[in-house]
Design an enzyme around this catalytic site. Structure first.
Site, mmCIF file in Angstrom:
data_model
loop_
_atom_site.group_PDB
_atom_site.id
_atom_site.type_symbol
_atom_site.label_atom_id
_atom_site.label_comp_id
_atom_site.label_asym_id
_atom_site.label_seq_id
_atom_site.Cartn_x
_atom_site.Cartn_y
_atom_site.Cartn_z
ATOM 1 N N GLU A 206 0.862 -1.189 0.000
ATOM 2 C CA GLU A 206 0.000 0.000 0.000
ATOM 3 C C GLU A 206 0.894 1.232 0.000
ATOM 4 O OE1 GLU A 206 -3.392 -0.308 2.442
ATOM 5 O OE2 GLU A 206 -3.757 1.844 2.552
ATOM 6 N N ASN A 249 -3.047 -1.781 7.774
ATOM 7 C CA ASN A 249 -4.375 -2.321 7.493
ATOM 8 C C ASN A 249 -4.177 -3.826 7.559
ATOM 9 O OD1 ASN A 249 -5.602 0.126 7.225
ATOM 10 N ND2 ASN A 249 -5.137 0.287 5.043
ATOM 11 N N GLU A 330 -10.305 4.583 9.406
ATOM 12 C CA GLU A 330 -10.493 4.253 7.992
ATOM 13 C C GLU A 330 -11.097 2.862 7.815
ATOM 14 O OE1 GLU A 330 -6.589 5.131 6.250
ATOM 15 O OE2 GLU A 330 -7.261 7.194 6.017
ATOM 16 N N LYS A 404 1.257 11.010 13.620
ATOM 17 C CA LYS A 404 1.720 11.571 12.343
ATOM 18 C C LYS A 404 2.186 13.011 12.587
ATOM 19 C CE LYS A 404 -0.838 8.721 9.072
ATOM 20 N NZ LYS A 404 -1.573 8.577 7.824
ATOM 21 N N ASP A 409 -2.634 14.281 7.149
ATOM 22 C CA ASP A 409 -2.135 13.036 6.566
ATOM 23 C C ASP A 409 -1.000 13.273 5.567
ATOM 24 O OD1 ASP A 409 -1.883 10.444 5.858
ATOM 25 O OD2 ASP A 409 -3.835 10.242 4.884
ATOM 26 N N GLU A 437 3.851 9.304 -0.670
ATOM 27 C CA GLU A 437 2.443 9.149 -1.069
ATOM 28 C C GLU A 437 1.837 10.441 -1.628
ATOM 29 O OE1 GLU A 437 -0.024 7.885 2.137
ATOM 30 O OE2 GLU A 437 -1.869 8.159 1.010
ATOM 31 N N TRP A 586 -14.263 12.594 4.155
ATOM 32 C CA TRP A 586 -12.862 12.319 4.489
ATOM 33 C C TRP A 586 -12.186 13.468 5.233
ATOM 34 C CZ3 TRP A 586 -10.744 7.629 4.270
ATOM 35 C CH2 TRP A 586 -11.381 6.673 3.474
#
Ligand code: GCW
Length: 991
Positions: A206, A249, A330, A404, A409, A437, A586
């Site tokens: 991911e 996840n 999530e 984080k 994010d 990302e 979101w």
């Protein structure tokens, strides 16, 4: 004054004394001819660089795995002379003096026992190292058999870290200190220094951008774990001590008996390098794989299940590091299902791990992704603090909250998470992303150390006192025993991170976790020296500059002013898609409307997020007047006409930053071009191609954001650029055959919102053509002349469309790039900013009234979708790097601006300098010859002066070639003949 690159004179001096002690010869040690993926392909290349010559006889005092690794690593650096007797044949008197004697490796306790005279400190901590040279009276030549180098560790891992530090020292700023401050000692700022990998058991990763997993394939651990060992070696070299190998996840099946055995193999593979295995666990595992009816953290059966499971893990992996948990986030299950808190869940696992010394990294990335978009008080940024702050003090001693760096994010720019100041009785670790990302997915150059450094240095002003984040996570501010940094790395089988320059981020992560006081520039230099070229001042300064400019550039052409990345947040997180952030739960909202933009997060009128910071910081963010421009829209909703501290309006800043950012991306291509010939050619080409792609994609970003806000706000660009694209010819305005006009979604990702898709290809009349094609044809109405043509199209998969440039209906195939295939691997199967790509055809002669066209062969889903072409006079194209007429060992910087400067300034000069590659000493007396390109006889010649400088004046505008040659004396008794083609670095600047 000519501009002379300055890096040469300063840095290398620091190391000279020490180098003289160890460096007695220039040796090229041949590397391991490795085809497998190895750490040597990253920064551990002990090739073509000055090796560190410790005494050749290396003795470990213990026989642990880690000390063996330490010895192996030292010997690797020595190459073919490792293990040889320096007093034997083949060694000169000088070599004997420098490399005789002994290198001793051991823990502090072992050293104390074996060498009672060596003053090893009694208080070396875990992972700490201590390096000691001497006593030898002749620092310069060495003392032959009396040489002694001791590398001691507070524990076994410390010895290994000591060896890596010693091997790194020629490239670090700390080197001078090693000699001056002999003995040299260093310990990590924080105990937890982990990487997380989001690898799935099926081998996919991911948010991984470097191919498939090195750990898993087809549901199991891979048979070949050699790359894992090499990865651990790489990690150990920068002090990383834990690696969590599976996605957060989480895959619960990894905890079954069969998979645990397999995972033990990964632990075995990493163990020689002191990197301990950790796993992400699914909090619902007792139900999912343990056949319990519940996973309620307070249920006794659940507690027993975890205890048994943890015992089973430690029976197989005695040094297992612990668990990472993503819960209630999530769509993941979590304690909230039973009305329990994250503390209940974290403590459940912590209690099971505690007897074995394991820890729980509980992620604070917990939020509701079904927020009500219409609610002006709803705010995802608040979630971590709202949930975890009330639990402060309720977590077990071996729980660390993994936070984080920012409250959303990993966006291009966010404020620091306020939670760092909100947990005083809880261990904390800062989570950053090494994998890019939201920052260009390794296709864009983004050196992240400056971003991380900003967060680490951010002063939270807790209780009105200095409280930088780095001290909070190191545990010093609130006296917490455990803290650290976790980097989401997501390495893969494609050269670890896919892009060679992206490895600087992995390196920087480790170095900052060890010592957050290092500067991003220092770290960049170390990395460049070790990876790209050793101690070459021009290379170092060029690449360092590029790295340092890369994050600001990316931020400028994606989402400036704290708007976040403005990418497709419900898709790939790669290309532009501004509205994807809005109208959904979101919570990555920026709330752009026709009048203004930004999220009101103030206490007075907004979501109240600003109030989560300690008062002194909260006060700054509460008012737009005191909020720094770079975060304005994160905290405030303002009209487009609002004036920033810079004096520009918000809208003008949006326009300009995108043009500036894209121009900077183009500049990277030119900067890199100056290195051709002086660095490894395959590396040069690989990075060049990536940078060219990035320069094109930065234009996609620029145009998407600018046209979106131009349309939304209706406010013209003061510089007249928004909506005006000189030389641009839209595909939808062309004469089309087979092509059909389509709408692109989101509209801003195509010029004018439209493109043409080859949905009905035809067999052409053209002689010899057999494949069905589509054509788009324009008439050239401009002046006759030499032009560059940029073709903007969408590279879709699956399929590899082919494109041809036709002039007056004819295709000429030559070296200029008139034929190309759309074979890039980019996200999204539909035309989108993700896959919009620019192909440049150089030096095309166009005559007035002629036609030019694109002919395209579609292939499967790749319908050769075309957006526009842009025709720019060859000389003026800022995105073009001309093929340089100059070569042969000299570097010309910024060829395009040279050309322009030439035309504007009468009697320009060419000036530069020559320095010795490895130490940068200026070279006096070199013969410098000036040629017209292609000529064999020089126009004129000169010699370098004391500073290595030279200058030619009164030149006519044009291109020149320069050659330098000479003999130079280095050190005391070393004569080095400089090969001008390879070793002399000339930096030429025109003024
Ligand atoms: O940034 C987001 C990513 C998810 C990721 C999540 C997280 C692993 O888009 O892919 O999930 O963060 O950090 O858990």
């Amino acid at each position: 004054m000519p501009q002379i690159t300055s890096a040469a004179a300063e840095r290398p001096g620091k190391v000279k004394t020490l180098l003289r002690k160890f460096v007695v010869a220039f040796l090229l040690i041949s590397g391991l001819a490795a085809s497998a993926q190895t750490a040597d392909q990253a920064w551990l290349k002990y090739v073509k660089r000055i090796p560190v010559f410790t005494p050749l006889a290396v003795h470990p005092l213990g026989n642990s795995l880690l000390e063996q690794s330490a010895v192996k690593e030292l010997n690797r650096n020595l190459g073919s002379i490792a293990g040889r007797d320096a007093s034997g044949p083949g060694f000169s008197a000088r070599a004997r003096m420098g490399m005789g004697g002994q290198t001793i490796i051991g823990t502090a306790d072992e050293i104390r026992k074996a060498l009672p005279d060596v003053p090893v400190p009694r208080d070396l901590g875990p992972d700490e190292y201590w390096i000691y040279i001497g006593p030898c009276s002749d620092h310069f030549n060495g003392c032959g058999e009396h040489n002694l180098v001791v590398i001691a560790g507070g524990d076994e891992r410390g010895t290994l870290y000591g060896v890596f530090a010693l091997l790194r020292f020629p490239a670090t700023a700390e080197i001078g200190e090693l000699h001056r401050e002999n003995p040299w000692r260093s310990r990590p700022a924080m105990p937890i220094r982990w990487v997380d990998e989001w690898d799935n058991p099926d081998g996919s990763i991911e948010r991984g951008y470097a191919g498939r997993s090195i750990f898993f394939e087809g549901g199991n651990v891979r048979v070949d774990l050699a790359p894992v060992t090499e990865y651990a070696r790489l990690l150990a070299s920068v002090g990383i001590n834990g690696c969590n190998v599976n996605n957060v996840n989480a895959a619960p099946q990894l905890l079954d008996a069969n998979h645990l055995k397999q995972l033990a193999r990964i632990a075995d593979a990493m163990r020689p390098w002191g990197v301990h295995l950790a796993l992400s666990v699914d909090i619902a595992s007792p139900q999912k794989i343990g056949s319990l009816k519940t996973y309620d953290p307070l249920d006794p059966a659940v507690r027993t299940w975890w205890k048994t499971k943890v015992n089973e893990i430690y029976a197989l992996i005695p040094d297992f590091a612990g668990f990472t948990v993503k819960a209630d986030s999530e769509g993941q299950p979590g304690p909230s299902s039973y009305g329990r808190t994250p503390a209940d869940a974290a403590n459940l696992l912590a209690n099971a791990l505690a007897p074995h010394g394991g820890v729980v990294l509980y992620r604070a990335f917990v939020y509701n992704h079904h927020l009500d978009w219409r609610d002006p008080k709803a705010d995802r940024a608040r979630a971590a603090y709202d949930i975890f702050h009330p639990l402060d003090g309720k977590f077990a001693a071996n729980v660390i909250i993994q936070i984080k760096e920012g409250p959303i994010d990993f966006q291009a720019h966010e404020p620091v998470s306020p939670l760092f100041a909100g947990l005083r009785q809880t261990n904390q670790a800062m989570e950053v992303q090494i994998t890019q990302e939201y920052t260009g997915q390794q296709r864009h150059l983004v050196y992240l150390a400056p971003m991380w450094k900003q967060v680490l240095d951010f002063d939270m002003r807790v209780d009105g006192q200095s409280t930088p984040v780095k001290e909070i996570i190191a545990g010093t501010s609130f006296h917490r025993p455990r803290g650290g940094m976790v980097g989401v790395a997501n390495v893969g089988r494609d050269a670890w991170l896919g892009s060679p320059l992206a490895l600087a981020n992995l390196y920087a992560f480790g170095r900052l976790a060890w010592n957050p006081d290092l500067t991003p520039e220092q770290i960049a230099d170390e990395w460049i020296w070790q990876t790209i070229k050793f101690r070459d001042p021009v290379v170092v300064s060029t690449v360092e500059k590029m790295l340092m400019q890369s994050w600001p550039a990316y931020e400028s052409y994606t989402g400036p002013l704290g708007m976040q990345t403005l990418t497709d947040i419900t898709g790939s997180h790669y290309g532009p898609n501004i509205e994807s952030s809005e109208n959904n739960g979101w919570g990555q909202w920026h709330r752009a409307d026709k009048d203004g933009v930004g999220m009101d997060r103030t206490v007075a009128t907004g979501t109240g997020f600003a109030g989560q910071y300690p008062p002194q910081v909260a006060m700054i963010y509460e008012s737009a007047a005191t909020t720094p421009d770079e975060l304005l829209l994160f905290f405030h909703h303002v009209p487009y006409t609002y004036r920033l501290h810079s004096g520009k309006t918000v809208i003008q800043h949006i326009y300009e930053s995108h043009y500036e950012g894209a121009a900077q991306a183009a500049q990277f291509v030119r900067d890199w071009a100056t290195l051709e010939g002086s660095i490894d050619q395959p590396l040069y080409e690989q990075v060049r191609d990536r940078l060219r792609y990035q320069a094109g994609h930065a234009i996609v970003w620029r145009d998407a954001i600018v046209q979106y806000f131009f349309k939304l706000s209706g406010i013209p660009d003061e510089q007249g650029r928004a909506g005006h694209y000189p030389g641009r010819l839209e595909a939808e305005d062309a004469r089309l055959t087979g092509y059909k006009i389509i709408d692109v979604t989101p509209w801003e990702d195509a010029s004018g919102g439209k493109a043409v898709s080859c949905d009905d290809p035809q067999i052409p009349n053209r002689k010899g053509a057999t494949k069905p094609i589509c054509t788009a044809e324009w008439k050239w109405t401009g002046e006759e002349g030499m032009y560059n043509i940029a073709v903007q199209y969408f590279d879709l998969h699956p399929g590899t469309a082919k494109f041809f440039l036709a002039q007056n209906g004819r295709i000429e195939l030559g070296p200029l790039g008139q034929m190309w295939t759309a074979d890039a691997e980019l996200p999204s199967p539909q035309p989108h900013g993700d896959n919009s790509i620019r192909h440049l055809i150089r030096n095309v002669w166009l005559t007035a009234g002629q036609t030019m066209g694109i002919e395209a062969e579609p292939d499967r889903n790749d319908r050769a979708v075309l957006d526009y072409i842009e025709v720019v006079p060859a000389k003026r194209d800022p995105y073009l790097v001309p093929d340089l007429p100059c070569s042969e060992g000299q570097q010309v910087q910024d060829p395009v601006s040279h050309q322009e400067t030439y035309e504007e300034i009468a009697g320009p000069e060419l000036a530069g300098w020559a320095g010795e590659t490895n130490v940068g000493t200026p070279i006096e007396g070199m013969l410098v010859e000036l040629f017209h390109p292609g000529d064999k006889t020089p126009i004129t010649t000169t010699h370098t002066n004391e500073e290595g400088g030279f200058r030619f004046t009164g030149l006519a505008p044009g291109h020149y070639r320069i050659k330098a040659s000479g003999v130079v004396e280095y050190g005391v008794d070393e004569i080095v003949r400089l090969d001008p083609a390879a070793k002399a670095q000339l930096c030429l600047v025109v003024e």
